[in-house]
Design an enzyme around this catalytic site. Structure first.
Site, PDB file in Angstrom:
ATOM      1  N   ASP A  29      33.115  16.107  25.181  1.00  0.00           N
ATOM      2  CA  ASP A  29      31.935  15.302  25.076  1.00  0.00           C
ATOM      3  C   ASP A  29      32.511  13.861  25.543  1.00  0.00           C
ATOM      4  OD1 ASP A  29      29.239  14.753  24.777  1.00  0.00           O
ATOM      5  OD2 ASP A  29      29.549  13.721  22.854  1.00  0.00           O
ATOM      6  N   HIS A  36      23.469   3.208  25.769  1.00  0.00           N
ATOM      7  CA  HIS A  36      23.891   3.745  24.261  1.00  0.00           C
ATOM      8  C   HIS A  36      25.245   3.099  23.801  1.00  0.00           C
ATOM      9  CE1 HIS A  36      24.131   6.989  21.186  1.00  0.00           C
ATOM     10  NE2 HIS A  36      25.409   7.235  21.835  1.00  0.00           N
ATOM     11  N   GLU A 101      21.382  13.903  19.741  1.00  0.00           N
ATOM     12  CA  GLU A 101      21.812  13.143  20.738  1.00  0.00           C
ATOM     13  C   GLU A 101      21.063  13.848  22.116  1.00  0.00           C
ATOM     14  OE1 GLU A 101      25.663  10.363  19.376  1.00  0.00           O
ATOM     15  OE2 GLU A 101      25.985  12.402  20.608  1.00  0.00           O
ATOM     16  N   GLU A 103      21.479  14.680  25.609  1.00  0.00           N
ATOM     17  CA  GLU A 103      22.521  14.814  26.490  1.00  0.00           C
ATOM     18  C   GLU A 103      22.467  15.915  27.668  1.00  0.00           C
ATOM     19  OE1 GLU A 103      26.553  14.856  25.334  1.00  0.00           O
ATOM     20  OE2 GLU A 103      26.245  13.927  23.469  1.00  0.00           O
ATOM     21  N   ASP A 135      23.704  17.282  20.893  1.00  0.00           N
ATOM     22  CA  ASP A 135      24.886  17.041  20.070  1.00  0.00           C
ATOM     23  C   ASP A 135      24.306  16.504  18.998  1.00  0.00           C
ATOM     24  OD1 ASP A 135      27.511  16.876  19.731  1.00  0.00           O
ATOM     25  OD2 ASP A 135      27.905  15.106  20.432  1.00  0.00           O
ATOM     26  N   LYS A 155      30.265  15.915  14.030  1.00  0.00           N
ATOM     27  CA  LYS A 155      29.753  16.154  15.210  1.00  0.00           C
ATOM     28  C   LYS A 155      29.979  17.788  15.236  1.00  0.00           C
ATOM     29  CE  LYS A 155      29.048  12.261  17.621  1.00  0.00           C
ATOM     30  NZ  LYS A 155      27.806  12.027  18.463  1.00  0.00           N
TER      31      LYS A 155
END
Length: 328
Positions: A29, A36, A101, A103, A135, A155
């Protein structure tokens, strides 16, 4: 006439059960949105929001592929250690600051031998295509555990991808110039090429919606939270691939890169609730009158992606949906 001939071969979308589009062997990642990184950094480090390496090196961490699921994924709220600012010792229990998140996932096609680097001129030959990627993040677990080695249990409990891959070739009409502000450091030579400058960015538009349990019960439409574009990324896909292998790291087909949360320059373009709620200090108002600072049990997050340009067909990335269940 043609429809009746094809009808026996068609399956209604509601009847389709999706699977991961490939076996994801390894997953890294990245952290490619400077908007951000600055917004989150200012919450954790008000005096030093953007660390000095950010503008020089594509920052990333190795994630866990085993918990990546396909759209429709649901998972229990994760448990772990957190520490309140006024507490002497940490406590254990369900995460209170659950977040998403927004992404992109980037799938590698062709790999490279261990010890060989992929040059920026060849980097895109190794990229098969793109998907949407959520994520999920437990922000309170993250705040306690992330120093000095970065994300861990905050995560790795779930990540969700959209069901299919949009190939790099299909995105050719939506490529755009990539530039670096003249006041910022320019990339080192191994991360620089004329093609990367001319067409290294992709205008992939994305948005996020939230569907609460109450909305589902009432038959109400999900509430839109934000919208952004991958064209704002501080680093390109080619730069990510090149940097990842410059030390001789070997990719294998099916490996995936996460782009990092794609927030735009405006607050309304933030790709996480952490940013939208300014670290939990402000409530986010939903269409039906409900409010959120972070995700509640039963909340379904829906991400959509698309590309459009004059003279070309609109390309959709589908949806990536996931639901937070109560902790076990």
């Amino acid at each position: 006439e043609q429809q009746s001939a094809l009808e026996s071969a068609l399956v209604a979308q509601d009847d389709v059960e999706y699977a991961l589009p490939c076996h994801i062997g390894d997953y890294t990642d990245f952290y490619t949105s400077i908007y951000h990184a600055t917004a989150v950094g200012s919450l954790f480090r008000p005096d030093n929001p953007l660390l000095p390496n950010y503008k020089w090196v594509p920052i990333g961490y190795h994630g866990r592929a085993s918990s990546i699921g396909v759209s429709g994924q649901s998972f229990p709220r994760p448990k772990g250690q957190t520490k309140a600012p006024d507490a002497d010792v940490p406590s254990f229990g369900p995460a209170k600051r659950m977040d998403y998140e927004l992404e992109l996932g980037i799938y590698l096609g062709k790999g490279n031998e261990l010890g060989d680097a992929i040059s920026i001129q060849d980097a895109e030959d190794h990229v098969f295509g793109f998907c949407l990627f959520n994520d999920w993040s437990a922000r309170d677990l993250q705040a306690w555990e992330y120093q000095p080695l970065g994300p861990f249990l905050a995560k790795n409990f779930a990540s969700t991808v959209s069901p299919w891959i949009v190939t790099t070739e299909a995105l050719a009409p939506y490529r755009t110039q990539w530039h670096r502000d003249e006041n910022d450091p320019q990339p080192l030579d191994y991360l620089e090429s004329s093609h990367n400058r001319e067409a290294g960015a992709f205008d992939i538009q994305m948005d996020v919606l939230l569907e609460s349990e109450k909305m589902r019960a009432d038959g109400a439409a999900p509430s839109k939270l934000s919208e952004s574009s991958f064209k704002h990324s501080y680093w390109t896909v080619a730069q990510m691939v090149t940097h990842h292998t410059v030390n001789g790291c070997n990719f294998i087909p099916g490996d995936m890169l996460g782009s990092g949360t794609q927030s735009g320059p405006e607050h309304e373009e933030a790709g996480s609730m952490l940013e939208l709620s300014r670290g939990g200090k402000e409530s986010i108002k939903l269409n039906n009158g409900e409010e959120r600072k972070f995700l509640e049990d039963g909340d379904k997050v829906i991400m959509r992606g698309w590309c459009e340009a004059d003279g070309f067909n609109r390309i959709g990335f589908g949806r990536v949906e996931g639901t937070v269940l109560p902790a076990k």
